[in-house]
Design a protein around this motif. Sequence first.
Motif, PDB file in Angstrom:
ATOM      1  N   LEU A 140      21.649  46.695  -4.439  1.00  0.00           N
ATOM      2  CA  LEU A 140      20.723  45.861  -3.863  1.00  0.00           C
ATOM      3  C   LEU A 140      19.601  46.822  -3.424  1.00  0.00           C
ATOM      4  CD1 LEU A 140      19.599  43.065  -2.892  1.00  0.00           C
ATOM      5  CD2 LEU A 140      20.621  43.648  -0.618  1.00  0.00           C
ATOM      6  N   GLN A 141      18.247  46.202  -3.886  1.00  0.00           N
ATOM      7  CA  GLN A 141      16.984  47.142  -3.463  1.00  0.00           C
ATOM      8  C   GLN A 141      16.161  46.496  -2.718  1.00  0.00           C
ATOM      9  OE1 GLN A 141      16.187  50.477  -4.810  1.00  0.00           O
ATOM     10  NE2 GLN A 141      18.489  49.991  -4.770  1.00  0.00           N
ATOM     11  N   PRO A 181       0.753  -1.356  -0.228  1.00  0.00           N
ATOM     12  CA  PRO A 181      -0.051  -0.015   0.033  1.00  0.00           C
ATOM     13  C   PRO A 181       0.886   1.361  -0.037  1.00  0.00           C
ATOM     14  CG  PRO A 181       0.039  -1.174   1.930  1.00  0.00           C
ATOM     15  CD  PRO A 181       0.852  -2.027   1.364  1.00  0.00           C
ATOM     16  N   LEU A 182       0.252   2.322  -0.457  1.00  0.00           N
ATOM     17  CA  LEU A 182       1.043   3.651  -0.670  1.00  0.00           C
ATOM     18  C   LEU A 182       0.219   4.534   0.527  1.00  0.00           C
ATOM     19  CD1 LEU A 182       2.833   5.655  -2.096  1.00  0.00           C
ATOM     20  CD2 LEU A 182       1.086   6.241  -3.412  1.00  0.00           C
ATOM     21  N   ALA A 183       1.081   5.213   1.321  1.00  0.00           N
ATOM     22  CA  ALA A 183       0.364   5.989   2.289  1.00  0.00           C
ATOM     23  C   ALA A 183       0.364   7.466   1.621  1.00  0.00           C
ATOM     24  CB  ALA A 183       1.212   6.086   3.547  1.00  0.00           C
ATOM     25  N   ILE A 184      -0.775   8.251   2.187  1.00  0.00           N
ATOM     26  CA  ILE A 184      -1.011   9.524   1.453  1.00  0.00           C
ATOM     27  C   ILE A 184      -0.648  10.363   2.517  1.00  0.00           C
ATOM     28  CG2 ILE A 184      -2.345  11.011   0.319  1.00  0.00           C
ATOM     29  CD1 ILE A 184      -1.823   8.533  -1.450  1.00  0.00           C
ATOM     30  N   ILE A 185       0.050  11.338   2.600  1.00  0.00           N
ATOM     31  CA  ILE A 185       0.527  12.522   3.905  1.00  0.00           C
ATOM     32  C   ILE A 185       0.014  13.678   3.295  1.00  0.00           C
ATOM     33  CG2 ILE A 185       2.280  13.077   5.259  1.00  0.00           C
ATOM     34  CD1 ILE A 185       3.687  10.573   4.843  1.00  0.00           C
ATOM     35  N   ALA A 186      -0.474  14.396   4.168  1.00  0.00           N
ATOM     36  CA  ALA A 186      -0.991  15.891   3.776  1.00  0.00           C
ATOM     37  C   ALA A 186       0.186  16.763   3.519  1.00  0.00           C
ATOM     38  CB  ALA A 186      -1.837  16.426   5.029  1.00  0.00           C
ATOM     39  N   LEU A 187       0.069  17.817   2.985  1.00  0.00           N
ATOM     40  CA  LEU A 187       0.653  18.807   2.604  1.00  0.00           C
ATOM     41  C   LEU A 187       0.608  20.107   3.326  1.00  0.00           C
ATOM     42  CD1 LEU A 187       0.508  18.751  -1.186  1.00  0.00           C
ATOM     43  CD2 LEU A 187       2.339  17.583   0.356  1.00  0.00           C
ATOM     44  N   PHE A 188       1.668  20.535   3.986  1.00  0.00           N
ATOM     45  CA  PHE A 188       1.708  21.775   4.515  1.00  0.00           C
ATOM     46  C   PHE A 188       2.360  23.126   4.007  1.00  0.00           C
ATOM     47  CE2 PHE A 188       0.498  19.951   8.690  1.00  0.00           C
ATOM     48  CZ  PHE A 188       0.867  18.691   8.206  1.00  0.00           C
ATOM     49  N   ALA A 189       1.829  24.308   4.167  1.00  0.00           N
ATOM     50  CA  ALA A 189       2.257  25.677   3.384  1.00  0.00           C
ATOM     51  C   ALA A 189       3.004  26.493   4.365  1.00  0.00           C
ATOM     52  CB  ALA A 189       0.957  26.171   2.555  1.00  0.00           C
ATOM     53  N   ALA A 190       3.720  27.268   3.973  1.00  0.00           N
ATOM     54  CA  ALA A 190       4.455  28.264   4.450  1.00  0.00           C
ATOM     55  C   ALA A 190       4.781  29.465   3.584  1.00  0.00           C
ATOM     56  CB  ALA A 190       5.886  27.852   5.009  1.00  0.00           C
ATOM     57  N   SER A 191       4.885  30.575   4.242  1.00  0.00           N
ATOM     58  CA  SER A 191       4.852  31.835   3.469  1.00  0.00           C
ATOM     59  C   SER A 191       6.035  32.848   3.790  1.00  0.00           C
ATOM     60  CB  SER A 191       3.633  32.735   3.878  1.00  0.00           C
ATOM     61  OG  SER A 191       3.468  32.971   5.122  1.00  0.00           O
ATOM     62  N   GLY A 192       6.428  33.328   2.801  1.00  0.00           N
ATOM     63  CA  GLY A 192       7.518  34.339   3.079  1.00  0.00           C
ATOM     64  C   GLY A 192       7.149  35.814   3.056  1.00  0.00           C
ATOM     65  N   ASP A 193       7.850  36.406   3.890  1.00  0.00           N
ATOM     66  CA  ASP A 193       7.547  37.936   4.020  1.00  0.00           C
ATOM     67  C   ASP A 193       8.232  38.633   2.859  1.00  0.00           C
ATOM     68  OD1 ASP A 193       6.367  37.455   6.428  1.00  0.00           O
ATOM     69  OD2 ASP A 193       8.000  37.408   7.521  1.00  0.00           O
ATOM     70  N   ALA A 194       7.731  39.865   2.358  1.00  0.00           N
ATOM     71  CA  ALA A 194       8.118  40.627   1.425  1.00  0.00           C
ATOM     72  C   ALA A 194       9.243  41.625   2.094  1.00  0.00           C
ATOM     73  CB  ALA A 194       7.007  41.475   0.840  1.00  0.00           C
ATOM     74  N   ALA A 195      10.388  42.019   1.315  1.00  0.00           N
ATOM     75  CA  ALA A 195      11.387  43.128   1.799  1.00  0.00           C
ATOM     76  C   ALA A 195      11.056  44.234   1.240  1.00  0.00           C
ATOM     77  CB  ALA A 195      12.770  42.500   1.601  1.00  0.00           C
ATOM     78  N   ARG A 196      11.157  45.364   1.869  1.00  0.00           N
ATOM     79  CA  ARG A 196      11.259  46.928   1.371  1.00  0.00           C
ATOM     80  C   ARG A 196      12.596  47.144   0.674  1.00  0.00           C
ATOM     81  NH1 ARG A 196       6.377  48.744   0.381  1.00  0.00           N
ATOM     82  NH2 ARG A 196       7.271  50.858   0.260  1.00  0.00           N
ATOM     83  N   ALA A 197      12.314  48.434  -0.524  1.00  0.00           N
ATOM     84  CA  ALA A 197      13.189  48.690  -0.869  1.00  0.00           C
ATOM     85  C   ALA A 197      14.154  49.780  -0.667  1.00  0.00           C
ATOM     86  CB  ALA A 197      12.717  48.973  -2.528  1.00  0.00           C
ATOM     87  N   GLN A 198      15.033  50.004  -0.864  1.00  0.00           N
ATOM     88  CA  GLN A 198      15.901  51.112  -0.576  1.00  0.00           C
ATOM     89  C   GLN A 198      15.866  52.182  -1.702  1.00  0.00           C
ATOM     90  OE1 GLN A 198      19.595  49.472   0.600  1.00  0.00           O
ATOM     91  NE2 GLN A 198      18.869  48.483   2.452  1.00  0.00           N
ATOM     92  N   ASP A 199      16.200  53.373  -1.595  1.00  0.00           N
ATOM     93  CA  ASP A 199      16.344  54.467  -2.410  1.00  0.00           C
ATOM     94  C   ASP A 199      17.750  54.251  -3.164  1.00  0.00           C
ATOM     95  OD1 ASP A 199      13.862  55.247  -1.897  1.00  0.00           O
ATOM     96  OD2 ASP A 199      14.610  57.132  -0.804  1.00  0.00           O
ATOM     97  N   MET A 209      16.324  32.724  -1.423  1.00  0.00           N
ATOM     98  CA  MET A 209      16.156  34.293  -1.107  1.00  0.00           C
ATOM     99  C   MET A 209      16.287  35.020  -2.566  1.00  0.00           C
ATOM    100  SD  MET A 209      15.738  36.670   1.146  1.00  0.00           S
ATOM    101  CE  MET A 209      16.419  35.941   2.658  1.00  0.00           C
ATOM    102  N   LEU A 210      15.217  35.523  -2.629  1.00  0.00           N
ATOM    103  CA  LEU A 210      15.293  36.279  -3.917  1.00  0.00           C
ATOM    104  C   LEU A 210      15.713  37.687  -3.847  1.00  0.00           C
ATOM    105  CD1 LEU A 210      11.863  35.417  -5.634  1.00  0.00           C
ATOM    106  CD2 LEU A 210      14.087  34.119  -5.663  1.00  0.00           C
ATOM    107  N   ARG A 211      16.805  38.230  -4.590  1.00  0.00           N
ATOM    108  CA  ARG A 211      17.351  39.829  -4.517  1.00  0.00           C
ATOM    109  C   ARG A 211      17.026  40.626  -5.828  1.00  0.00           C
ATOM    110  NH1 ARG A 211      23.155  37.605  -2.358  1.00  0.00           N
ATOM    111  NH2 ARG A 211      22.695  37.725  -0.012  1.00  0.00           N
ATOM    112  N   LEU A 212      16.633  41.849  -5.533  1.00  0.00           N
ATOM    113  CA  LEU A 212      16.315  42.806  -6.461  1.00  0.00           C
ATOM    114  C   LEU A 212      17.527  43.880  -6.400  1.00  0.00           C
ATOM    115  CD1 LEU A 212      14.439  43.967  -8.745  1.00  0.00           C
ATOM    116  CD2 LEU A 212      13.356  44.915  -6.782  1.00  0.00           C
ATOM    117  N   PHE A 213      18.048  44.160  -7.529  1.00  0.00           N
ATOM    118  CA  PHE A 213      19.023  44.974  -7.958  1.00  0.00           C
ATOM    119  C   PHE A 213      18.758  45.958  -8.805  1.00  0.00           C
ATOM    120  CE2 PHE A 213      21.363  41.257  -6.259  1.00  0.00           C
ATOM    121  CZ  PHE A 213      22.348  41.865  -5.441  1.00  0.00           C
TER     122      PHE A 213
END
Length: 313
Positions: free
Chosen positions: A176-177, A8-26, A163-167
């Motif tokens: 780095l922004q 038999p194949l066991a089915i296991i539930a999935l869980f979600a996580a969320s990331g926080d956005a980062a503010r930019a610099q001038d 980690m995503l980076r915006l330049f």
Amino acid sequence: MNNRSWGPLAIIALFAASGDAARAQDVIDGSGGPCRLDLSLAGGVDWLGPVGRGYDIFSKAESYESVTVEIRHSGAACRFFLTGFDRSAGGRPSLANGSNELVYDVLPTANGPSLLSPDYFGSQQSRIEGMFPAGSSVQVVALLVAIPAGQIVRSGRYQGQAMLRLFSDIEGNPQLQGEAPLTITTRVPSALVVNSPDFGGGARETNIDLGDLNGAAEREVQFEMRANADVNMSFHSASGGVLSHANGAPGVRYEVLVRGAPVDIASRDMVMLPFRPDGLDYDIPVQFRVPGQGASRAAGQYHDTLTITFNVP
């Protein structure tokens, strides 16, 4: 004697996580006007796979989960690029479950190239580049999270983070922004495949002829098994480990050995086969033996039905 096996194949539930956005610099561009950039994500990625159960170690289908990146701009015109890096301790992007690793990637398209690079500014291949005109505007970038098929890893919950980076990129001077973490979670269900060349055409039962029981007799059945968890191999004999005589004469006790080790099927012994981190198949020979004896046995037909079950938690 009949023999059955299934896994038999066991089915296991999935869980979600969320990331926080980062503010930019001038950033001040070459003409003296301010260029402001802001990076945000819609959330983390709950990687479900082709059929919504998580990562199937036996599936050969490639699958992707999408994530949306929003880049907001205000002020003077400027060029920008988006890149990223993996935050795991290993040498390649991977999701972790203890010491177990599941390789993943973040891509601009299904054909790549990877957005992830160990270089702080990313590589030329790992950058998504763009341009904002003066004023306020938004650009949306769609990314794909891929977990390549064919990885035999232990079952469980896997998680990692890129980690995503915006330049901004003004006159070849990247600044780095903003940064935004992308959390990726998936479940790897327990999975098991059992095959046997002695069960023709994918059948789940077969007959084993032990021949003439006036002397010793021995037969062997070969199983091949692959799993991503510990496997319990259990036995149930309809006659308690005895070949019953068709007309009620005394039965004949027989022995079962798994990989050379005896199994007490009368007391329903189980054999535990531990997870193989190398991903290779188990070769499982099962021998059936009838010991020889001095006195002759009653003529006639003897039989038993033995059920062998392979089970993963």
